[in-house]
Design a protein around this motif. Structure first.
Motif, PDB file in Angstrom:
ATOM      1  N   THR A  82       0.807  -1.218   0.000  1.00 35.51           N
ATOM      2  CA  THR A  82       0.000   0.000   0.000  1.00 35.51           C
ATOM      3  C   THR A  82       0.847   1.279   0.000  1.00 35.51           C
ATOM      4  N   PRO A  83       1.905   1.363   0.813  1.00 34.11           N
ATOM      5  CA  PRO A  83       2.785   2.536   0.664  1.00 34.11           C
ATOM      6  C   PRO A  83       3.411   2.607  -0.734  1.00 34.11           C
ATOM      7  N   THR A  84       3.673   1.453  -1.331  1.00 38.72           N
ATOM      8  CA  THR A  84       4.245   1.454  -2.682  1.00 38.72           C
ATOM      9  C   THR A  84       3.236   2.040  -3.670  1.00 38.72           C
ATOM     10  N   LEU A  85       1.985   1.576  -3.564  1.00 34.48           N
ATOM     11  CA  LEU A  85       0.930   2.129  -4.410  1.00 34.48           C
ATOM     12  C   LEU A  85       0.797   3.636  -4.181  1.00 34.48           C
ATOM     13  N   ALA A  86       0.873   4.030  -2.915  1.00 30.29           N
ATOM     14  CA  ALA A  86       0.721   5.456  -2.585  1.00 30.29           C
ATOM     15  C   ALA A  86       1.828   6.289  -3.226  1.00 30.29           C
ATOM     16  N   MET A  87       3.034   5.755  -3.234  1.00 30.75           N
ATOM     17  CA  MET A  87       4.147   6.485  -3.855  1.00 30.75           C
ATOM     18  C   MET A  87       3.897   6.689  -5.352  1.00 30.75           C
ATOM     19  N   ILE A  88       3.415   5.629  -6.002  1.00 28.77           N
ATOM     20  CA  ILE A  88       3.172   5.721  -7.445  1.00 28.77           C
ATOM     21  C   ILE A  88       2.038   6.708  -7.742  1.00 28.77           C
ATOM     22  N   CYS A  89       0.977   6.642  -6.940  1.00 23.66           N
ATOM     23  CA  CYS A  89      -0.163   7.536  -7.154  1.00 23.66           C
ATOM     24  C   CYS A  89       0.218   8.992  -6.872  1.00 23.66           C
ATOM     25  N   ALA A  90       0.913   9.216  -5.771  1.00 21.87           N
ATOM     26  CA  ALA A  90       1.268  10.583  -5.396  1.00 21.87           C
ATOM     27  C   ALA A  90       2.151  11.208  -6.476  1.00 21.87           C
ATOM     28  N   ARG A  91       3.093  10.424  -6.985  1.00 24.67           N
ATOM     29  CA  ARG A  91       3.973  10.949  -8.015  1.00 24.67           C
ATOM     30  C   ARG A  91       3.198  11.227  -9.310  1.00 24.67           C
ATOM     31  N   TYR A  92       2.260  10.331  -9.624  1.00 26.80           N
ATOM     32  CA  TYR A  92       1.450  10.516 -10.826  1.00 26.80           C
ATOM     33  C   TYR A  92       0.631  11.809 -10.735  1.00 26.80           C
ATOM     34  N   LEU A  93       0.005  12.020  -9.575  1.00 29.37           N
ATOM     35  CA  LEU A  93      -0.838  13.210  -9.420  1.00 29.37           C
ATOM     36  C   LEU A  93       0.005  14.480  -9.447  1.00 29.37           C
ATOM     37  N   GLU A  94       1.167  14.411  -8.779  1.00 29.64           N
ATOM     38  CA  GLU A  94       2.068  15.553  -8.761  1.00 29.64           C
ATOM     39  C   GLU A  94       2.491  15.893 -10.201  1.00 29.64           C
ATOM     40  N   ILE A 122      -8.907   6.393  -0.765  1.00 26.34           N
ATOM     41  CA  ILE A 122      -9.505   5.905   0.484  1.00 26.34           C
ATOM     42  C   ILE A 122      -8.461   5.839   1.600  1.00 26.34           C
ATOM     43  N   VAL A 123      -7.256   5.354   1.280  1.00 25.34           N
ATOM     44  CA  VAL A 123      -6.302   5.039   2.354  1.00 25.34           C
ATOM     45  C   VAL A 123      -5.154   6.035   2.502  1.00 25.34           C
ATOM     46  N   LYS A 124      -5.106   7.057   1.644  1.00 22.74           N
ATOM     47  CA  LYS A 124      -3.871   7.847   1.592  1.00 22.74           C
ATOM     48  C   LYS A 124      -3.473   8.496   2.920  1.00 22.74           C
ATOM     49  N   ASP A 125      -4.465   8.803   3.769  1.00 20.30           N
ATOM     50  CA  ASP A 125      -4.099   9.434   5.043  1.00 20.30           C
ATOM     51  C   ASP A 125      -3.983   8.432   6.187  1.00 20.30           C
ATOM     52  N   GLN A 126      -4.164   7.163   5.881  1.00 20.70           N
ATOM     53  CA  GLN A 126      -4.076   6.134   6.928  1.00 20.70           C
ATOM     54  C   GLN A 126      -2.633   5.666   7.087  1.00 20.70           C
ATOM     55  N   ARG A 127      -2.365   5.104   8.248  1.00 21.35           N
ATOM     56  CA  ARG A 127      -0.994   4.628   8.515  1.00 21.35           C
ATOM     57  C   ARG A 127      -0.553   3.550   7.532  1.00 21.35           C
ATOM     58  N   ILE A 128      -1.518   2.760   7.066  1.00 21.62           N
ATOM     59  CA  ILE A 128      -1.159   1.635   6.199  1.00 21.62           C
ATOM     60  C   ILE A 128      -0.591   2.111   4.855  1.00 21.62           C
ATOM     61  N   ALA A 129      -0.805   3.369   4.519  1.00 23.79           N
ATOM     62  CA  ALA A 129      -0.278   3.891   3.256  1.00 23.79           C
ATOM     63  C   ALA A 129       1.076   4.555   3.442  1.00 23.79           C
ATOM     64  N   GLN A 130       1.609   4.488   4.651  1.00 19.61           N
ATOM     65  CA  GLN A 130       2.849   5.206   4.906  1.00 19.61           C
ATOM     66  C   GLN A 130       4.026   4.287   5.284  1.00 19.61           C
ATOM     67  N   ALA A 131       5.196   4.662   4.817  1.00 14.77           N
ATOM     68  CA  ALA A 131       6.404   3.891   5.128  1.00 14.77           C
ATOM     69  C   ALA A 131       6.665   3.873   6.634  1.00 14.77           C
ATOM     70  N   GLU A 132       6.182   4.894   7.335  1.00 19.17           N
ATOM     71  CA  GLU A 132       6.390   4.970   8.796  1.00 19.17           C
ATOM     72  C   GLU A 132       5.870   3.737   9.524  1.00 19.17           C
TER      73      GLU A 132
END
Length: 612
Positions: free
Chosen positions: A200-212, A551-561
């Motif tokens: 999920t963090p991997t997906l988030a990285m790809i999505c965030a970069r795409y949107l940026e 849905i998950v971008k602000d949840q902990r499961i989407a973060q490398a932390e």
DNA sequence: GCAAGGTC
């Protein structure tokens, strides 16, 4: 009879060789009063939900929190569905028989958290009660193996390591299985919408970069380029400043004292700076760096590279490929000169191999402290005949990198010339004065800018040269590039480096997201889920991927932390901290994320795959 | 039908 169990056949063979044992049996080797057997990585895994009575994907089962986890034999996909892997079952039977006959068990799985888990799951699954000793070595040279056997540790010394490994495994199960079912169910149970600590963090990285990238607004700007002539050699210079408006740039363009404007020698050299720059040889390859290189040079996916490397490894042409270390120890280094000399007649590398046999080798990749379970990837020195195109290309990357790594520095001369001609211009050029390691592949520098000159003529301060041409350049600022496999692998490796919390960042410093062995599989999983797709070389999110991200971008499961915080606690467990406390926190987190996800809706009308 | 981890 003493039984030695290794993580994989290659290690068992190496150890047996050192012992001088060479009787081959089905699933093990024998000799000198020992047997040497092996696993194939994890033979056992935490049992799936249905084995605890959680049937179907049903909201009534959630959250699924087994009181005690069970183990089950690794499965394999066949045309008849998912079945127990027969090769694994057979090997487990062999291990069981050997353990039953054993007077002593010596654990020689890889020296790390997962290696410990691989053995312990087998041991507990087989309900073995015999005591065991642990071999703990970080290189597989004869000397290291012999030394390790003189210093076997009591198995119980690694109980806390097992605890941390088991916690890692259970936590991934609890969070992953529950989050996946919760999201899939709440979105209508039409397809698998998987979530996990790594994917999920991997997906988030790809999505965030795409949107940026997509939302990036390019800024127009202008520069002026001129060409000067020194005794027939023409070179480029560019305005030191850039301009926001075309009018400003045109003013500068008009002020240029070129021949056409009536200035025969209108380029005034005001300074010439030449600085040498030393470029050290690159480190040897680990899996990730090789996957990146093969993606850049040959366009292979991470998974393809892993497959080719596994094939070369099984053919004994290269050392163990799934390594996370780019270093070798002094013991391996001792064998490098002989290894290099084997490539003296190589059609592509012969010249450099011959050169190196007569010179002192660079030692940048030699550091025993930075060798973990396995050292960097090297050729074994076995002759390689008639490899297929892909395998040959990959093998050449391995051999070539070895030669580069022990080669000399590349010395470049970076020249900067400043020119006045109505305004200030600069010309830059890089000349390699001593190629060193760069002579192995003899490739051009990757990131050469358009305005860089391949070579610059010798000019002096206060010289006046004719300006033979001038042109207005229209440029745009560029967004960060979309991820491709190479840049994503790099980003996964370094994930966590930006975390603000010092302790979490420290806990992740050696790991990043995922492991060398799993990163290719993570990318493939995201593709299989229809979360991302390959487009040319880029990795782009799909509509489904973006909807899940939303849905998950602000949840902990989407973060490398999340990985950072687990790693910190797992390390504490390894040094003796309470297991229950962490497990209870994970259960609490599982309940909460399951609750949250059950409220979600997928806000996209995309066609769903039918359930199998 | 699900995680992440390891390997052939």
């Amino acid at each position: 009879m003493k039984v030695i169990i290794a993580e994989k056949p290659s290690v068992a063979r190496e150890i047996a060789r050192v012992f001088g044992a060479n009787t081959k049996k089905d699933g093990y080797l024998e000799g000198k009063g020992y047997t040497f057997t092996w696993a194939f990585g994890h033979l056992l895994q935490l049992a799936p939900p249905q084995e605890y009575g959680f049937y179907g994907w049903n909201i009534r089962n959630l959250p699924m929190l087994p009181q005690k986890f069970k183990l089950s034999v690794r499965k394999v996909k066949t045309k008849d569905g998912i079945v127990e892997d027969p090769a694994v079952r057979k090997q487990l039977d062999i291990i069981q028989r050997l353990f039953d006959e054993a007077t002593e068990i010596i654990v020689a799985t890889d020296a790390g958290r997962e290696g410990e888990l691989i053995f312990r799951y087998i041991y507990y699954y087989l309900k073995c009660k015999k005591p065991f000793k642990r071999l703990w070595i970080s290189s597989q040279t004869d000397e290291a193996i012999k030394n390790g056997f003189r210093n076997l540790k009591p198995g119980t010394e690694y109980d806390t390591l097992f605890n941390s490994a088991h916690c890692r495994s259970q936590s991934d199960w609890l969070v992953g299985m529950n989050a996946t079912q919760a999201l899939s169910i709440s979105c209508g149970n039409r397809s698998v919408l998987s979530l996990g600590r790594v994917q999920t963090p991997t997906l988030a990285m790809i999505c965030a970069r795409y949107l940026e990238n997509k939302n990036f607004v390019p800024q127009q700007y202008y520069q002026v380029s001129i060409q000067l002539d020194k005794d027939g050699q023409v070179f480029k210079a560019i305005s030191a400043k850039s301009y926001k408006t075309k009018e400003d740039a045109e003013t500068i363009l008009e002020k240029v004292e070129d021949i056409a404007s009536g200035f025969p020698n209108g380029g005034h050299i005001t300074s010439v700076e030449a600085k040498p720059r030393k470029e050290p040889p690159p480190l040897l390859h680990d899996l990730s760096s090789l996957q990146q290189e093969a993606n850049k040079k040959m366009g292979f996916t991470a998974e393809q590279t892993l497959g080719i490397l596994q094939n070369l490894y099984e053919g004994k042409l290269i050392t163990y490929p799934r390594t996370g270390s780019r270093y070798i120890g002094d013991d391996v280094f001792a064998g490098i000169p002989e290894l290099i000399s084997k490539y003296k007649d190589h059609p592509e590398f012969g010249k450099q191999a011959t050169f190196l046999t007569g010179h002192k080798l660079g030692k940048r990749s030699v550091n025993a402290a930075k060798v973990t379970d396995h050292h960097a990837i090297l050729p074994t020195g076995e002759p390689a005949y008639q490899l297929s195109g892909d395998r040959q290309a990959m093998f050449n990357l391995v051999v070539g990198r070895m030669l580069e790594s022990f080669h000399q520095e590349c010395i470049k001369e970076i020249t900067k010339i400043t020119i006045e001609s109505g305004s200030t211009f600069t010309a830059s050029g890089t000349v390699i004065s001593s190629a060193g390691w760069r002579s192995v592949f003899n490739e051009a520098d990757e990131e050469k800018k358009d305005e860089e000159n391949a070579s610059l003529p010798k000019v002096k301060r206060d010289e006046n040269l004719p300006v033979v041409d001038k042109v207005l350049l229209e440029k745009q600022t560029k967004p960060k590039a979309l991820y491709n496999e190479a840049t994503l692998l790099k980003a996964l490796e370094t994930a966590g480096k930006e975390i603000e919390d010092d302790e979490l960042r420290y806990a992740m410093k050696d790991s990043g997201l995922g492991t060398p062995a799993t990163r290719a599989a993570i990318i493939e999983t995201l593709i299989k889920r229809d979360y991302i797709k390959r487009e040319k070389k880029s990795l782009l999110p799909t509509d489904t991927g973006l909807a899940v991200y939303n849905i998950v971008k602000d949840q902990r499961i989407a973060q490398a932390e999340l990985t950072g915080s687990w790693e910190k606690r797992l390390e504490e467990i390894r040094s003796g901290a309470s297991v229950n406390e962490f497990q209870e926190e994970i259960r609490t987190y599982t309940r909460s994320i399951t609750q949250d996800l059950l409220k979600s809706e997928l806000k996209v009308a995309e066609p769903h795959q039918p359930i199998k």
